[in-house]
Design a protein around this motif. Structure first.
Motif, PDB file in Angstrom:
ATOM      1  N   HIS A   1       0.857  -1.181   0.000  1.00  0.00           N
ATOM      2  CA  HIS A   1       0.000   0.000   0.000  1.00  0.00           C
ATOM      3  C   HIS A   1       0.900   1.240   0.000  1.00  0.00           C
TER       4      HIS A   1
ATOM      5  N   TYR B   1       0.865   5.430   0.070  1.00  0.00           N
ATOM      6  CA  TYR B   1       0.047   6.591   0.400  1.00  0.00           C
ATOM      7  C   TYR B   1       0.790   7.853  -0.017  1.00  0.00           C
TER       8      TYR B   1
ATOM      9  N   ASN C   1      -5.435  13.166  -1.682  1.00  0.00           N
ATOM     10  CA  ASN C   1      -4.867  11.964  -1.066  1.00  0.00           C
ATOM     11  C   ASN C   1      -5.014  10.800  -2.036  1.00  0.00           C
TER      12      ASN C   1
ATOM     13  N   ARG D   1      -4.187   6.538  -2.509  1.00  0.00           N
ATOM     14  CA  ARG D   1      -3.703   5.261  -1.972  1.00  0.00           C
ATOM     15  C   ARG D   1      -3.730   4.224  -3.094  1.00  0.00           C
TER      16      ARG D   1
END
Length: 459
Positions: free
Chosen positions: A152, A154, A194, A196
């Motif tokens: 993952h 970010y 943002n 992800r």
């Protein structure tokens, strides 16, 4: 005609600089803090080199040589006819340690643009552009799923800007007593993003999922300031400042979307799985009431004698406290369940020493180092959230100098500031961020022979 031409050239140059700055600022990534991932990101830190150098205490710096947009009450105390133009460059070098890796994240940006002047003896006006909220982070973690692992990643970027107009007035200006009030009204614009991404660790392809959230601001903003100065004697003065940012709703458009793609780095081939948009005034972020108290005690004393003239020095002791309660703040993005918003508190202390206060009058008999403003300070902040119940603190030391430009008795100056700071919870195995901030500021003002708005008479 020639005078009008010169005035037009000055005005056009300022407008051109302003437009260039607006374009550059909206495209910059101002923050590089790993902690800007939460909520609205990093709220504007005190990055002006003058204010930053004295423990990040801003509201109390009021005199004719400084443009202080943090406290709008300061505008009316500028010298009549002496326009001040202020801008600065800021750089930040972050070293993030999450116990698994060390990440170095540099950034640099134009910080602000502002122009101010006083008029009619008791009024002051200012307009400009400065940052408000910003995001700038990038980190990854690995999740074991039983059969394989997911990576993952970010990432966050973006900033919001305040295009502001300020007005102030002197309520009392008599002998050694000054009391002034002021207000800024601004248009808040810009956006925060943002991202992800998730992909299989062992796969050689770039296939995976993407979650993208954006918040674009278009809102009114306002704040108020008060400043009081009382001369206790010929060589002693007490200064008090109070700034308040009322609780207010910041209108925005918020969107959230989930994608699948054969290449998570190519948005042109994203396949939308779901999306939602909150707009048309139905979406907003409620910021809490913030109060900022600061005071300074100035002591003047005589130094060495040169050409039968005593040097007049000044030592200023500075302290400030700021607080806001974010415990009722509800973010549009609720992805981080281990985050609890709480009160933010900031405490700062500073010193400023000027070897020669009357450096303009004594420019021919003073050495260059006697005209420098020497500044230092300490700050300790509590950020407005807790991670797993642990408070995040931000503390450090500040240093700086101011170099007056004494050509033709101008109030112009060049200012430098350095911050050595540390962010984190202080708990082992948690994210820890050490950073160095370097700031360069320029304040320009016409000389005594080039003052604006002067009434001229013909003999």
């Amino acid at each position: 005609v020639f005078t009008k031409y010169i005035y037009l050239m000055k005005s056009s140059s300022l407008i051109l600089v302003f437009l260039i700055f607006t374009f550059c600022s909206s495209a910059q990534n101002i923050s590089t803090s790993a902690f800007s991932v939460f909520g609205l990101g990093d709220k504007e830190d005190v990055k002006h080199p003058v204010f930053q150098s004295t423990g990040k205490v801003a509201g109390i710096h009021v005199d004719s040589t400084i443009l202080n947009f943090h406290n709008p009450a300061s505008y009316s105390l500028l010298s009549p006819g002496k326009i001040l133009f202020s801008t600065s460059l800021t750089g930040r070098f972050s070293f993030v340690n999450d116990q698994q890796s060390n990440v170095y994240q540099p950034s640099s940006s134009l910080h602000h643009f502002a122009l101010a002047l006083s008029f009619k003896k008791h009024f002051g006006l200012c307009f400009g552009l400065r940052p408000y909220f910003s995001k700038g982070y990038s980190f990854s973690n690995e999740q074991y799923t039983g059969l394989d692992s997911l990576i993952h990643t970010y990432e966050g970027r973006g900033n919001s800007q305040l295009l502001f107009l300020g007005l102030s007035s002197n309520l009392i200006k008599w002998k050694g007593t000054h009391l002034s009030i002021g207000a800024n009204v601004a248009y808040l614009f810009g956006g925060l993003q943002n991202t992800r991404t998730s992909a299989i660790a062992s796969s050689s392809s770039n296939a995976g999922g993407v979650e993208l959230t954006t918040e674009a601001f278009s809102s009114l903003y306002y704040n108020f300031g008060l400043y009081f100065n009382q001369e206790l004697s010929k060589n002693h003065a007490l200064k008090l400042a109070f700034c308040i940012e009322p609780s207010q709703k910041l209108r925005s458009t918020y969107s959230k979307a989930l994608f699948y793609s054969e290449n998570i780095y190519d948005p042109s081939i994203f396949d939308t799985l779901s999306s939602s948009v909150c707009s048309n005034g139905n979406c907003s972020s409620q910021i809490p009431l913030e109060m900022d108290f600061s005071f300074a005690y100035a002591i003047k004393f005589n130094g060495r004698v040169v050409n039968n003239k005593k040097r007049l020095s000044e030592l200023k002791l500075i302290a400030g406290y700021r607080q806001a309660d974010w415990s009722s703040y509800v973010p549009n993005d609720e992805s981080y369940n281990n985050i609890q918003f709480s009160k933010s508190r900031s405490l700062g202390f500073g010193l400023q020493f000027i070897p020669e206060m009357k450096y303009l009058e004594k420019a021919l008999i003073t050495r260059w180092y006697e005209r420098i403003y020497y500044r230092t300070g300490y700050f300790q902040n509590t950020l407005p959230y807790k991670i797993d119940g642990n408070e995040i603190t931000d503390f450090g030391m500040t240093f700086g100098i101011g170099l007056p430009i004494v050509i033709q008795q101008s109030l112009s100056s060049v200012n430098f500031g350095v911050v050595l700071g540390n962010r984190g919870s202080g708990i082992a195995n948690e994210v820890d961020e050490k950073y160095i901030g370097i700031n360069f500021g320029l304040i320009l003002s016409p000389s005594n022979f080039g003052r604006w708005f002067r009434k001229r008479k013909l003999d």
